[in-house]
Design an enzyme around this catalytic site. Structure first.
Site, PDB file in Angstrom:
ATOM      1  N   HIS A  39      65.013  62.561  55.561  1.00 39.56           N
ATOM      2  CA  HIS A  39      66.297  62.396  56.243  1.00 39.56           C
ATOM      3  C   HIS A  39      66.175  62.805  57.709  1.00 39.56           C
ATOM      4  O   HIS A  39      66.664  62.111  58.601  1.00 39.56           O
ATOM      5  CB  HIS A  39      67.378  63.260  55.565  1.00 39.56           C
ATOM      6  CG  HIS A  39      68.006  62.641  54.368  1.00 39.56           C
ATOM      7  ND1 HIS A  39      67.311  62.374  53.210  1.00 39.56           N
ATOM      8  CD2 HIS A  39      69.299  62.242  54.137  1.00 39.56           C
ATOM      9  CE1 HIS A  39      68.139  61.830  52.323  1.00 39.56           C
ATOM     10  NE2 HIS A  39      69.347  61.738  52.856  1.00 39.56           N
ATOM     11  N   HIS A  95      65.841  71.199  51.092  1.00 39.98           N
ATOM     12  CA  HIS A  95      64.692  71.269  51.988  1.00 39.98           C
ATOM     13  C   HIS A  95      64.546  72.664  52.569  1.00 39.98           C
ATOM     14  O   HIS A  95      65.540  73.381  52.769  1.00 39.98           O
ATOM     15  CB  HIS A  95      64.828  70.277  53.152  1.00 39.98           C
ATOM     16  CG  HIS A  95      64.381  68.892  52.832  1.00 39.98           C
ATOM     17  ND1 HIS A  95      63.054  68.569  52.581  1.00 39.98           N
ATOM     18  CD2 HIS A  95      65.073  67.730  52.728  1.00 39.98           C
ATOM     19  CE1 HIS A  95      62.968  67.272  52.332  1.00 39.98           C
ATOM     20  NE2 HIS A  95      64.170  66.741  52.410  1.00 39.98           N
TER      21      HIS A  95
END
Length: 256
Positions: free
Chosen positions: A158, A207
């Site tokens: 992302h 993450h």
């Protein structure tokens, strides 16, 4: 005395003024920005592979979490807002924005910028995929995931791909203005949006901070590097396509 009817005035038609020419972002500055970003990216890779990022990653994941279950602090609407931000870096929305930008550039007959944007996006996706496969880092387990996420963790897809797409779009549309202040504003806004996308991935627990830091630096670095090194190839591809169209429809194309 009979009056003669006035002659009807012709209707005014709306005119669209296309940019007389497109400007190029200074390749030297683009290379400097790319060098800074890629140096930071290489540092993050070294820190992760050597295990030196553990303290930074743990602190970042727990920064805004409270209680024994380490649940993110803040009201419920904040979670929805964070998910909205993270969606800007998702595959579907990111590609829709990129497709819209490409159509707009082609409508404005900025073919060079359209080809450069497409090449930058495709190249960035390939580069991120190669690094992900090479590192193969698992997702964090220190905190709960507030949304589904699959695949390897480093670097954040992302973060990487949103930086590539949005900064490359900003660079493409900045080429429409001769004013440096306009260019800087467009690039700064794109950078700010992608930084928020990166932060949202850590907030959601999917993450590590090092994943998104490396992802953003790598994506931004590639966007600037591509602007410098892919400019001439993109210009040649656009010119060839233009020449072929000119053969099919002689005299109907804008020579720009």
């Amino acid at each position: 005395m009979a009056s003669h009817p006035a002659h009807p005035q012709p209707e005014k038609t709306a005119q669209i003024t296309l940019p007389a020419r497109s400007y190029r972002i200074d390749p030297t500055r683009a290379l400097v920005a790319a060098t800074i970003c890629w140096t930071g990216f290489a540092l993050m890779v070294w820190l992760v592979l050597s295990g030196r990022s553990a303290g930074f990653d743990a602190a970042g994941l727990q920064l805004w979490r409270r209680g024994p279950d380490l649940h993110p602090a803040g009201p419920k609407w904040l979670l929805e807002a964070v998910r909205d931000f993270t969606a800007l870096g998702g595959v579907l929305l990111r590609h829709l924005v990129a497709a819209g930008a490409l159509v707009a550039l082609l409508f404005l007959r900025l073919r060079r910028e359209a080809v450069l944007l497409a090449g930058t996006i495709v190249g960035g996706w390939v580069l991120n995929s190669v690094v992900k496969a090479a590192v193969g880092r698992p997702r964090p387990t220190l905190v709960s995931h507030l949304m589904d996420a699959g695949g390897s963790s480093f670097p954040s897809g992302h973060s990487f791909n949103s930086a590539v797409v949005y900064i490359a779009i900003a660079l493409a549309f900045a080429a429409m203005s001769p004013r440096q202040s306009v260019r800087i504003t467009l690039i700064a806004v794109a950078a700010a949006i992608t930084i928020l996308v990166s932060a949202s991935r850590v907030w959601l627990g999917v993450h590590y901070p090092s994943d998104v830091t490396a992802g953003w630096l790598g994506g931004a670095g590639w966007a600037f590097l591509a602007s410098a090194i892919l400019h001439r190839p993109a210009k040649n591809v656009a010119k060839e396509a233009e020449d072929k169209l000119e053969e099919l429809t002689p005299g109907e194309l804008d020579p720009r």
